[in-house]
Write a protein that holds these residues in place. Structure first.
Motif, PDB file in Angstrom:
ATOM      1  N   UNK A  68     -13.027 -28.167 -31.674  1.00  0.00           N
ATOM      2  CA  UNK A  68     -13.209 -27.132 -32.876  1.00  0.00           C
ATOM      3  C   UNK A  68     -13.002 -25.936 -32.517  1.00  0.00           C
ATOM      4  N   UNK A  69     -13.685 -25.327 -31.380  1.00  0.00           N
ATOM      5  CA  UNK A  69     -13.555 -23.926 -30.758  1.00  0.00           C
ATOM      6  C   UNK A  69     -12.069 -23.554 -30.751  1.00  0.00           C
ATOM      7  N   UNK A  70     -11.236 -24.522 -30.106  1.00  0.00           N
ATOM      8  CA  UNK A  70      -9.849 -24.095 -29.747  1.00  0.00           C
ATOM      9  C   UNK A  70      -9.132 -24.319 -31.111  1.00  0.00           C
ATOM     10  N   UNK A  71      -9.206 -25.309 -31.964  1.00  0.00           N
ATOM     11  CA  UNK A  71      -8.748 -25.556 -33.066  1.00  0.00           C
ATOM     12  C   UNK A  71      -8.659 -23.833 -33.908  1.00  0.00           C
ATOM     13  N   UNK A  72     -10.181 -23.602 -33.969  1.00  0.00           N
ATOM     14  CA  UNK A  72     -10.459 -22.510 -34.953  1.00  0.00           C
ATOM     15  C   UNK A  72      -9.827 -21.160 -34.170  1.00  0.00           C
ATOM     16  N   UNK A  73      -9.836 -21.090 -33.143  1.00  0.00           N
ATOM     17  CA  UNK A  73      -9.318 -19.951 -32.462  1.00  0.00           C
ATOM     18  C   UNK A  73      -7.714 -19.571 -32.589  1.00  0.00           C
ATOM     19  N   UNK A  74      -7.038 -20.868 -32.170  1.00  0.00           N
ATOM     20  CA  UNK A  74      -5.608 -20.949 -32.727  1.00  0.00           C
ATOM     21  C   UNK A  74      -5.105 -20.618 -33.925  1.00  0.00           C
ATOM     22  N   UNK A  75      -5.893 -21.404 -34.767  1.00  0.00           N
ATOM     23  CA  UNK A  75      -5.516 -21.119 -36.379  1.00  0.00           C
ATOM     24  C   UNK A  75      -5.947 -19.799 -36.655  1.00  0.00           C
ATOM     25  N   UNK A  76      -6.905 -19.301 -36.241  1.00  0.00           N
ATOM     26  CA  UNK A  76      -7.184 -17.654 -36.830  1.00  0.00           C
ATOM     27  C   UNK A  76      -6.064 -16.724 -36.258  1.00  0.00           C
ATOM     28  N   UNK A  77      -5.506 -17.125 -35.110  1.00  0.00           N
ATOM     29  CA  UNK A  77      -4.243 -16.216 -34.582  1.00  0.00           C
ATOM     30  C   UNK A  77      -3.179 -16.172 -35.455  1.00  0.00           C
ATOM     31  N   UNK A  78      -3.009 -17.149 -36.318  1.00  0.00           N
ATOM     32  CA  UNK A  78      -1.887 -17.282 -37.252  1.00  0.00           C
ATOM     33  C   UNK A  78      -0.461 -17.325 -36.562  1.00  0.00           C
ATOM     34  N   UNK A  79      -0.735 -17.460 -35.313  1.00  0.00           N
ATOM     35  CA  UNK A  79       0.716 -18.193 -34.524  1.00  0.00           C
ATOM     36  C   UNK A  79       0.802 -19.229 -34.454  1.00  0.00           C
ATOM     37  N   UNK A  80      -0.475 -20.231 -34.614  1.00  0.00           N
ATOM     38  CA  UNK A  80      -0.345 -21.494 -34.457  1.00  0.00           C
ATOM     39  C   UNK A  80      -1.021 -22.188 -36.011  1.00  0.00           C
ATOM     40  N   UNK A  81      -0.352 -23.341 -35.993  1.00  0.00           N
ATOM     41  CA  UNK A  81      -0.808 -24.081 -37.157  1.00  0.00           C
ATOM     42  C   UNK A  81      -1.268 -25.609 -36.819  1.00  0.00           C
ATOM     43  N   UNK A  82      -2.544 -25.722 -36.402  1.00  0.00           N
ATOM     44  CA  UNK A  82      -3.223 -26.959 -36.039  1.00  0.00           C
ATOM     45  C   UNK A  82      -2.692 -28.120 -37.130  1.00  0.00           C
ATOM     46  N   UNK A  83      -2.534 -29.300 -36.641  1.00  0.00           N
ATOM     47  CA  UNK A  83      -1.958 -30.177 -37.673  1.00  0.00           C
ATOM     48  C   UNK A  83      -3.602 -31.094 -37.902  1.00  0.00           C
ATOM     49  N   UNK A  84      -3.598 -31.372 -39.210  1.00  0.00           N
ATOM     50  CA  UNK A  84      -4.648 -32.249 -39.559  1.00  0.00           C
ATOM     51  C   UNK A  84      -4.763 -33.570 -38.594  1.00  0.00           C
ATOM     52  N   UNK A  85      -5.911 -33.702 -37.888  1.00  0.00           N
ATOM     53  CA  UNK A  85      -6.188 -34.728 -37.349  1.00  0.00           C
ATOM     54  C   UNK A  85      -5.744 -36.327 -38.050  1.00  0.00           C
ATOM     55  N   UNK A  86      -5.934 -36.304 -39.318  1.00  0.00           N
ATOM     56  CA  UNK A  86      -5.718 -37.429 -40.253  1.00  0.00           C
ATOM     57  C   UNK A  86      -4.356 -37.818 -40.169  1.00  0.00           C
ATOM     58  N   UNK A  87      -3.367 -36.869 -39.630  1.00  0.00           N
ATOM     59  CA  UNK A  87      -1.844 -37.102 -39.631  1.00  0.00           C
ATOM     60  C   UNK A  87      -1.475 -37.718 -38.605  1.00  0.00           C
ATOM     61  N   UNK A  88      -2.366 -37.659 -37.422  1.00  0.00           N
ATOM     62  CA  UNK A  88      -1.925 -38.427 -36.012  1.00  0.00           C
ATOM     63  C   UNK A  88      -1.519 -39.890 -36.399  1.00  0.00           C
ATOM     64  N   UNK A  89      -0.330 -40.181 -35.604  1.00  0.00           N
ATOM     65  CA  UNK A  89       0.027 -41.719 -35.406  1.00  0.00           C
ATOM     66  C   UNK A  89      -0.748 -42.263 -34.185  1.00  0.00           C
ATOM     67  N   UNK A  90      -0.596 -41.580 -33.060  1.00  0.00           N
ATOM     68  CA  UNK A  90      -1.037 -42.084 -31.759  1.00  0.00           C
ATOM     69  C   UNK A  90      -2.534 -41.661 -31.698  1.00  0.00           C
ATOM     70  N   UNK A  91      -3.339 -42.572 -31.339  1.00  0.00           N
ATOM     71  CA  UNK A  91      -4.759 -42.315 -30.751  1.00  0.00           C
ATOM     72  C   UNK A  91      -4.902 -41.964 -29.448  1.00  0.00           C
ATOM     73  N   UNK A  92      -4.998 -40.985 -29.086  1.00  0.00           N
ATOM     74  CA  UNK A  92      -5.111 -40.813 -27.577  1.00  0.00           C
ATOM     75  C   UNK A  92      -6.436 -41.402 -27.081  1.00  0.00           C
TER      76      UNK A  92
END
Lengths: 438, 305
Positions: free
Chosen positions: A61-85
């Motif tokens: 969550x911290x990484x997602x939040x940081x990258x999202x706030x930078x506005x250079x990254x657009x984290x994709x909603x986890x619900x959209x993931x096809x592969x489950x790692x």
């Protein structure tokens, strides 16, 4: 319009070499269009066992939040993931990630060791190319998990943008509580995302303009104790403080030199104030300006060769630039209104400022020669810009007026990504630290 | 007195001389001034200009101004064969009972409860099941007969009717007067698809290149990406940076990676003209982070076509 490689040999010698002559390009492509935040997939870090609890999710969550706030990254909603790692060491199914338009994929793993420490591993994958960009692991005491999240954020940011990050940093600010008439101001420090707030002073003294040392865990600030306001030096690890210099009269608006060896500040003498610099080791003090005016808010260029400051020597407050040894000050701000609190960017290419015009306060940037002025945000009261260590983001405080108090905000150089920074109470006068892990 | 008369005479002569020289100067300077002054502007006739879009320009084909003007434009598709003389299976095709069933099926939605049951039944899965069942009887009939070795049988299956449609291309299409160039025989001009490909890649690269990284021209990245296309404009192989020294500088690496991501992300490039496939199937593209072209004197500039 066809052409590659360099025309100027001097420029070539700096970093790049011409391309192979094996392939003659039939077209030449230059950057056009408008940058779009990079879609990045950050599935929840895998736990080594159930004992890890919420830690993997929180780090993610911290990484997602940081990258999202930078506005250079657009984290994709986890619900959209096809592969489950499910396996950290397995190569991801890249077509699944391409389908959801992810360009980068960050997978991680958190394990608690028998000695109580945690081991955090991560891999950053280039989805379109199907290759690993970074793989790294950290061992740290478990209460350091937030910093690990910030450090991984910085590594991802740097690998994908080519620039140093700014997430593993702290911000010192003035915490404000109480009513408007009886405001208690304390020095406080927190992570850049607003977490881990810690108070550095008790609130018995009024504190203003804290500034971080670029090299040590020290801050300099101005405090109204008993008698005249003085500039202090405070070690935030040991909480020891000392007065900077012993001047007759008020000293204010201190700031460190880029090497952290000197403090530059203003000293009031009669109705005027002038700029002085003091060597912290030898305590030798040098006067840099000598004008019948109020010269204040000095800030060094990152290479230490020049100083920008504000002065009303021309009538209204304007920004001036002079050599580091003083003299030859040139006015650089010529727009309408008054300019104040200039701060030189750590990149050296711009100077941030506060601009007052027609009863409104704006935060803007201009080139060191005064050209290219741009306003990033404007409103009733915005003030006190401070640079993130990579020079891409500014933090400042905004006072909405009325009975409410000020809050901290960040804005990027485009001016489009303005975000509020959560603080426990009202907050003003932020100062951004250098990268902790650099 | 004599002296005075002489002075008087000289004064008269002097006056005449000054007057003559003065007039000559004024006349001369006026002539000079007129000779240097620009001629009065002559109003030019307005010229009609057709605004041609890039797409239109790409499709300019051969044409001639002097060709006889046809009264009515020839339709591109002409009927040539006589449909009455041929065994025409068309009537069987025209009858479409399936459409009727479809239109009847659509008005049913008023019952909202019925929908979820239909969705649960999953019509696609049902259709697939039906199709899986169907093939059983089919292979019994035609498949054993159609063997590749039996060429005679295959020939018998060919449609021997006269062609009913003829697509007209080339000079025939442009027998009417048009504004096409006399030599414009390409279906799409070379420079045009190059411009379109360049523009597309520029936009894509810009979307992938983080802003502010390559602001100054002293630190730039310049490299060539080998792109190989299929006929439909999709990528035949993964794009490759063909650079002698890509270096370890993170900014350089960033620029090349962004270019590769851009080339992949923006495929397929369906606008590339199929008729000119040979020209663009192998397209090495130069990428340069500098916004301004400062490399006109380089070896590549000499290859402008």
């Amino acid at each position: 319009m066809l052409g590659v490689a360099a025309a100027s040999a001097g420029a070539l010698a700096v970093a790049w070499r011409p391309v192979s002559a094996a392939q003659q390009p039939i077209i030449t492509v230059r950057p056009g269009g408008e940058f779009k935040p990079m879609p990045i997939a950050i599935p929840e870090f895998l736990p080594g066992s159930a004992a890890e609890g919420d830690m993997p999710r929180n780090i993610t969550q911290i990484i997602t939040n940081n990258l999202s706030r930078s506005a250079l990254f657009a984290p994709i909603d986890q619900a959209a993931y096809i592969e489950k790692i499910t396996d950290f060491n397995a190569t991801p199914r890249f077509p699944d990630w391409r389908t959801i338009n992810a360009q980068a994929l960050l997978v991680g793993h958190v394990t608690r060791q028998s000695d109580g420490r945690i081991r955090v591993m991560f891999r950053l994958w280039d989805v379109s190319g199907g290759s690993q960009l970074i793989g790294q692991q950290f061992m740290t005491p478990s209460d350091n998990w937030r910093r690990i999240g910030h450090i991984i954020s910085d590594m991802v940011y740097e690998r994908l943008t080519g620039e140093k990050g700014y997430f593993d940093t702290r911000v010192v600010f003035v915490d404000e509580t109480g009513t408007k008439e009886q405001r208690i101001k304390r020095l406080a420090i927190m992570d850049q995302d607003g977490a881990n707030v810690r108070y550095l002073t008790s609130g018995r003294e009024l504190v203003l303009t804290p500034r971080f040392s670029p090299t040590t865990q020290e801050i300099t600030y101005m405090s109204f104790g008993q008698g005249d306001p003085r500039v202090y030096l405070l070690n935030i690890e040991t909480n020891q403080r000392e007065i900077v210099g012993n001047f007759p009269g008020m000293t204010f608006s201190p700031r460190f030199s880029p090497d952290g060896q000197r403090v530059i500040m203003s000293l009031q003498q009669g109705g005027n104030s002038n700029i002085f610099v003091m060597d912290l080791r030898s305590k030798a003090t040098t006067r840099l300006t000598d004008a019948a005016a109020i010269d204040t808010a000095p800030s060094y260029a990152p290479d230490g060769s020049r100083i920008c400051f504000e002065s009303d020597r021309g009538g209204k407050q304007q920004i001036y630039v002079m050599g580091a040894t003083g003299g030859g000050a040139q006015r650089i701000s010529f727009g309408d209104g008054a300019y104040s609190t200039p701060v030189w960017s750590p990149r050296g290419d711009t100077i941030a400022f506060t601009k007052q015009f027609q009863g409104r306060f704006a935060i803007g940037v201009m080139n060191p020669d005064g050209s290219g002025e741009r306003i990033l945000t404007e409103g009733f009261h915005n003030e006190g810009p401070t640079w993130a260590p990579n020079g891409r983001v500014l933090m400042f405080f905004r006072d909405p007026g009325g009975n409410a108090g000020p809050s901290l905000y960040t804005v990027d150089l485009s001016g489009r990504n303005e975000l509020r920074v959560q603080t426990p109470g009202y907050a003003s006068d932020p100062a951004w630290s250098p990268l902790l892990s650099s | 007195m004599r002296f005075g008369a002489t002075i008087g005479f000289l004064r008269k002569r002097l006056g005449a001389t000054i007057s003559t020289v003065g007039h000559a100067l004024i006349l001369g300077s006026t002539l000079l001034w007129f000779s240097f002054s620009p001629p009065p502007a002559i109003p030019e006739d307005a010229v009609m200009v057709d605004v041609v879009s890039l797409n239109d320009f790409s499709h300019i084909t051969a044409g001639s101004r002097t060709a006889p003007k046809a009264e009515t434009p020839k339709p591109i598709v002409d009927k040539i064969g006589d449909p009455q003389n041929t065994k025409d299976p068309a009537p069987k095709v025209v009858d479409k009972p399936e459409i009727k069933t479809d239109t009847r099926a659509t008005p049913t939605p008023p019952e909202p409860k019925a929908k979820p049951t239909e969705q649960k039944s999953d019509p696609i899965a049902e259709a697939l099941k039906k199709e899986q069942k169907k093939p059983d009887p089919k292979p019994k009939k035609p498949q054993p007969k159609l063997e590749f070795s039996q060429i005679e049988n295959k020939l018998a299956l060919l449609d021997k009717r006269d062609p009913q449609r003829q697509s007209i291309a080339g000079a025939t299409l442009n027998s009417t007067a048009s504004l096409g160039a006399e030599t414009g025989r390409d279906s799409v001009l070379d420079a045009s698809w190059k411009a379109m490909l360049t523009n597309r890649l520029m936009d894509c690269w810009g979307e992938h290149l983080p802003p502010g990284v390559f602001n100054d021209d002293t630190h730039f990245a310049s490299f060539v990406v080998d792109i190989h296309f299929k006929r439909d404009g999709s990528l035949a192989t993964d794009p490759v940076v063909t650079s002698v020294d890509s270096g370890s500088d993170p900014k350089y690496r960033l620029a090349t990676e962004a270019a590769l991501r851009a080339v992949r992300a923006c495929a397929p490039y369906a606008f590339l003209p199929v008729a000119r496939y040979e020209a663009w199937k192998d397209a090495p593209a130069g990428f340069d982070t500098r916004l301004i072209d400062t490399s006109r004197s380089t070896k590549y500039a000499k290859r402008r076509d």
